[in-house]
Design a protein around this motif. Structure first.
Motif, PDB file in Angstrom:
ATOM      1  N   HIS A  45       0.842  -1.196   0.000  1.00 43.07           N
ATOM      2  CA  HIS A  45       0.000   0.000   0.000  1.00 43.07           C
ATOM      3  C   HIS A  45       0.880   1.250   0.000  1.00 43.07           C
ATOM      4  N   VAL A  46       0.555   2.190  -0.875  1.00 46.26           N
ATOM      5  CA  VAL A  46       1.243   3.481  -0.915  1.00 46.26           C
ATOM      6  C   VAL A  46       0.188   4.575  -0.787  1.00 46.26           C
ATOM      7  N   ILE A  47       0.467   5.539   0.083  1.00 47.53           N
ATOM      8  CA  ILE A  47      -0.432   6.673   0.292  1.00 47.53           C
ATOM      9  C   ILE A  47       0.311   7.954  -0.048  1.00 47.53           C
ATOM     10  N   TRP A  48      -0.303   8.798  -0.873  1.00 45.72           N
ATOM     11  CA  TRP A  48       0.180  10.163  -1.087  1.00 45.72           C
ATOM     12  C   TRP A  48      -0.757  11.110  -0.351  1.00 45.72           C
ATOM     13  N   LEU A  49      -0.189  11.980   0.458  1.00 50.06           N
ATOM     14  CA  LEU A  49      -0.973  12.993   1.155  1.00 50.06           C
ATOM     15  C   LEU A  49      -0.415  14.357   0.748  1.00 50.06           C
ATOM     16  N   PHE A  50      -1.213  15.105  -0.007  1.00 49.55           N
ATOM     17  CA  PHE A  50      -0.740  16.364  -0.588  1.00 49.55           C
ATOM     18  C   PHE A  50      -1.279  17.568   0.161  1.00 49.55           C
ATOM     19  N   MET A  51      -0.346  18.416   0.590  1.00 49.65           N
ATOM     20  CA  MET A  51      -0.682  19.705   1.176  1.00 49.65           C
ATOM     21  C   MET A  51      -0.448  20.791   0.116  1.00 49.65           C
ATOM     22  N   GLU A  52      -0.658  22.062   0.497  1.00 45.49           N
ATOM     23  CA  GLU A  52      -0.705  23.130  -0.500  1.00 45.49           C
ATOM     24  C   GLU A  52       0.162  24.342  -0.162  1.00 45.49           C
ATOM     25  N   ASN A  53       0.912  24.787  -1.179  1.00 45.07           N
ATOM     26  CA  ASN A  53       1.397  26.170  -1.294  1.00 45.07           C
ATOM     27  C   ASN A  53       2.232  26.674  -0.125  1.00 45.07           C
ATOM     28  N   GLN A  54       3.244  25.895   0.284  1.00 43.69           N
ATOM     29  CA  GLN A  54       4.137  26.371   1.338  1.00 43.69           C
ATOM     30  C   GLN A  54       5.580  26.039   0.973  1.00 43.69           C
ATOM     31  N   PRO A  55       6.475  27.013   1.027  1.00 43.25           N
ATOM     32  CA  PRO A  55       7.888  26.723   0.771  1.00 43.25           C
ATOM     33  C   PRO A  55       8.507  25.929   1.911  1.00 43.25           C
ATOM     34  N   TYR A  56       9.573  25.251   1.611  1.00 43.21           N
ATOM     35  CA  TYR A  56      10.249  24.348   2.548  1.00 43.21           C
ATOM     36  C   TYR A  56      10.531  25.015   3.887  1.00 43.21           C
ATOM     37  N   ASP A  57      11.128  26.208   3.875  1.00 45.25           N
ATOM     38  CA  ASP A  57      11.566  26.849   5.107  1.00 45.25           C
ATOM     39  C   ASP A  57      10.417  27.339   5.973  1.00 45.25           C
ATOM     40  N   ASP A  58       9.216  27.454   5.417  1.00 46.51           N
ATOM     41  CA  ASP A  58       8.060  27.806   6.237  1.00 46.51           C
ATOM     42  C   ASP A  58       7.501  26.602   6.978  1.00 46.51           C
ATOM     43  N   ILE A  59       7.905  25.406   6.556  1.00 47.26           N
ATOM     44  CA  ILE A  59       7.443  24.171   7.199  1.00 47.26           C
ATOM     45  C   ILE A  59       8.534  23.581   8.077  1.00 47.26           C
ATOM     46  N   VAL A 262      13.049  29.785  -4.083  1.00 45.86           N
ATOM     47  CA  VAL A 262      12.307  29.366  -2.898  1.00 45.86           C
ATOM     48  C   VAL A 262      10.952  28.763  -3.247  1.00 45.86           C
ATOM     49  N   GLY A 263      10.368  29.198  -4.358  1.00 48.69           N
ATOM     50  CA  GLY A 263       9.069  28.687  -4.758  1.00 48.69           C
ATOM     51  C   GLY A 263       9.110  27.309  -5.375  1.00 48.69           C
ATOM     52  N   CYS A 264      10.318  26.773  -5.529  1.00 49.03           N
ATOM     53  CA  CYS A 264      10.495  25.449  -6.132  1.00 49.03           C
ATOM     54  C   CYS A 264      10.854  24.374  -5.115  1.00 49.03           C
ATOM     55  N   HIS A 265      10.997  24.742  -3.857  1.00 50.64           N
ATOM     56  CA  HIS A 265      11.507  23.842  -2.829  1.00 50.64           C
ATOM     57  C   HIS A 265      10.409  23.558  -1.819  1.00 50.64           C
ATOM     58  N   VAL A 266      10.038  22.284  -1.665  1.00 48.72           N
ATOM     59  CA  VAL A 266       8.970  21.917  -0.732  1.00 48.72           C
ATOM     60  C   VAL A 266       9.433  20.798   0.201  1.00 48.72           C
ATOM     61  N   ALA A 267       8.775  20.729   1.337  1.00 46.87           N
ATOM     62  CA  ALA A 267       9.056  19.663   2.298  1.00 46.87           C
ATOM     63  C   ALA A 267       8.402  18.367   1.844  1.00 46.87           C
ATOM     64  N   THR A 268       9.121  17.272   1.994  1.00 44.32           N
ATOM     65  CA  THR A 268       8.558  15.946   1.714  1.00 44.32           C
ATOM     66  C   THR A 268       9.063  14.980   2.776  1.00 44.32           C
ATOM     67  N   ILE A 269       8.127  14.309   3.413  1.00 44.66           N
ATOM     68  CA  ILE A 269       8.449  13.397   4.514  1.00 44.66           C
ATOM     69  C   ILE A 269       8.012  11.988   4.135  1.00 44.66           C
ATOM     70  N   VAL A 270       8.903  11.040   4.355  1.00 41.94           N
ATOM     71  CA  VAL A 270       8.634   9.629   4.068  1.00 41.94           C
ATOM     72  C   VAL A 270       8.381   8.916   5.385  1.00 41.94           C
ATOM     73  N   VAL A 271       7.192   8.337   5.503  1.00 42.07           N
ATOM     74  CA  VAL A 271       6.785   7.637   6.716  1.00 42.07           C
ATOM     75  C   VAL A 271       6.593   6.166   6.356  1.00 42.07           C
ATOM     76  N   SER A 272       7.465   5.322   6.864  1.00 44.11           N
ATOM     77  CA  SER A 272       7.339   3.889   6.588  1.00 44.11           C
ATOM     78  C   SER A 272       7.981   3.098   7.709  1.00 44.11           C
ATOM     79  N   PRO A 273       7.542   1.868   7.909  1.00 40.78           N
ATOM     80  CA  PRO A 273       8.132   1.043   8.968  1.00 40.78           C
ATOM     81  C   PRO A 273       9.612   0.746   8.754  1.00 40.78           C
ATOM     82  N   SER A 274      10.104   0.790   7.510  1.00 39.64           N
ATOM     83  CA  SER A 274      11.496   0.447   7.254  1.00 39.64           C
ATOM     84  C   SER A 274      12.410   1.659   7.150  1.00 39.64           C
TER      85      SER A 274
END
Length: 321
Positions: A45-59, A262-274
């Motif tokens: 199972h793979v889940i994508w959860l998409f948020m909106e319109n925030q640069p990396y450093d604001d998150i 800055v508008g091209c850089h976003v946070a991405t987090i990988v959540v998995s048991p491994s």
């Protein structure tokens, strides 16, 4: 006789010590990641959860997103991940097809997409998909008003299956209102079994599009906990990718390989048991990388669009997927 027994006891001691030491050396996971130590994890199972319109450093490092920063520490963080362009709709089409689609935030009737896409790819592989669209209240696969698509708190721009005419029949069945964490389609899936691929589209408040980052952070805390407490996650078979569609405050729409705007850089987090807690990767990833990684994890045939490009890196090795 006594000396012989003592000698035997001494000879036995070294065999017990390494086993105890090995147990103590195992990494201890305090959060949802790092609980699976299999050298070759297998994800159903793979889940994508998409948020909106925030640069990396604001998150990342931001005072208004304490939960997301905690999750980044507990799991995996891609520190050099990029959206493809601006505004929203083309990013959602790029990540699901591997190709840019639509010049603006057009509606499905204004820019129908005749490209192959991950939803069709999954169906061809005899696997299952569902899009869970929060705030969608007009039935399945809702387009919204044809002139704008804008039907707050739902925004069709954040719901990519609706854009693909070839998916029309499947969209009516598998693109559904999310509900909440206690009732509705998403709660049922977490309880009774997730599809192979889930696309989670929060409403325009919870995704930080129209509400403060802190509101989205609180929603994510509850939603990610519901996912990681599900049987499908706890049995080691589910990987979750949390990302933002695009950054803001930049000066270009050419973002896929732009490491300075800055508008091209976003946070991405990988959540998995491994994924080992605290994993960080500074490899250059983008939304095409997310598509490629998912195709690999679900053993899909072929790579769509730019996901097939040699310079598009998979995230599998970096995050031990």
């Amino acid at each position: 006789m006594l000396l012989a027994l003592l000698a035997g006891a001494v000879l036995c001691l070294p065999t017990a010590a390494p086993a105890m030491a090995a147990q103590q050396q195992k990494p201890q996971a305090s959060g949802p990641c790092g609980t699976e130590h299999n050298a070759k994890p297998h994800y159903k199972h793979v889940i994508w959860l998409f948020m909106e319109n925030q640069p990396y450093d604001d998150i990342i490092g931001g005072a208004d997103s304490p939960y997301v920063n905690q999750l980044a520490d507990e799991c995996g963080l891609a520190t050099n991940y990029h959206n493809i362009t601006h505004p929203s709709a083309p990013n959602y089409l790029a990540v699901t097809s591997g190709q840019l689609g639509g010049a603006d935030d057009c509606t499905p009737s204004q820019c129908p997409q005749n490209t192959d896409n991950i939803f069709a790819q999954i169906t061809r592989a005899h696997k299952t998909w569902t899009t869970f669209a929060e705030g969608m209240s007009g039935g399945n696969c809702q387009q919204g008003p044809l002139d704008s698509g804008w039907a707050p708190p739902y925004d069709v721009n954040h719901n990519p299956p609706v854009y693909y005419p070839s998916l029309a029949a499947d969209c009516q069945k598998y693109d559904v209102p999310m509900g909440d964490l206690t009732s509705g389609a998403f709660a049922d899936a977490l309880k009774n079994g997730l599809p192979d691929f889930s696309f989670v589209a929060p409403d325009i408040c919870h995704d930080t599009h129209s509400c403060p980052i802190s509101v989205g952070d609180q929603w994510l805390q509850q939603t990610v906990a519901a996912i990681t407490n599900s049987d499908d996650y706890r049995d080691g078979s589910t990987a979750l990718f949390l990302t933002w569609d695009e950054g803001e405050h930049g000066n270009t729409s050419d973002c896929a390989y732009n490491t300075t705007d800055v508008g091209c850089h976003v946070a991405t987090i990988v959540v998995s048991p491994s994924t080992r807690p605290g994993t960080e990767s500074d490899l250059l990833f983008n939304h095409y990388s997310l598509l490629k990684t998912t195709e690999e994890l679900l053993n899909l045939h072929g790579r769509l669009g730019h996901a097939a490009d040699p310079q598009v890196l998979s995230m599998k090795s970096a995050f031990r997927l």
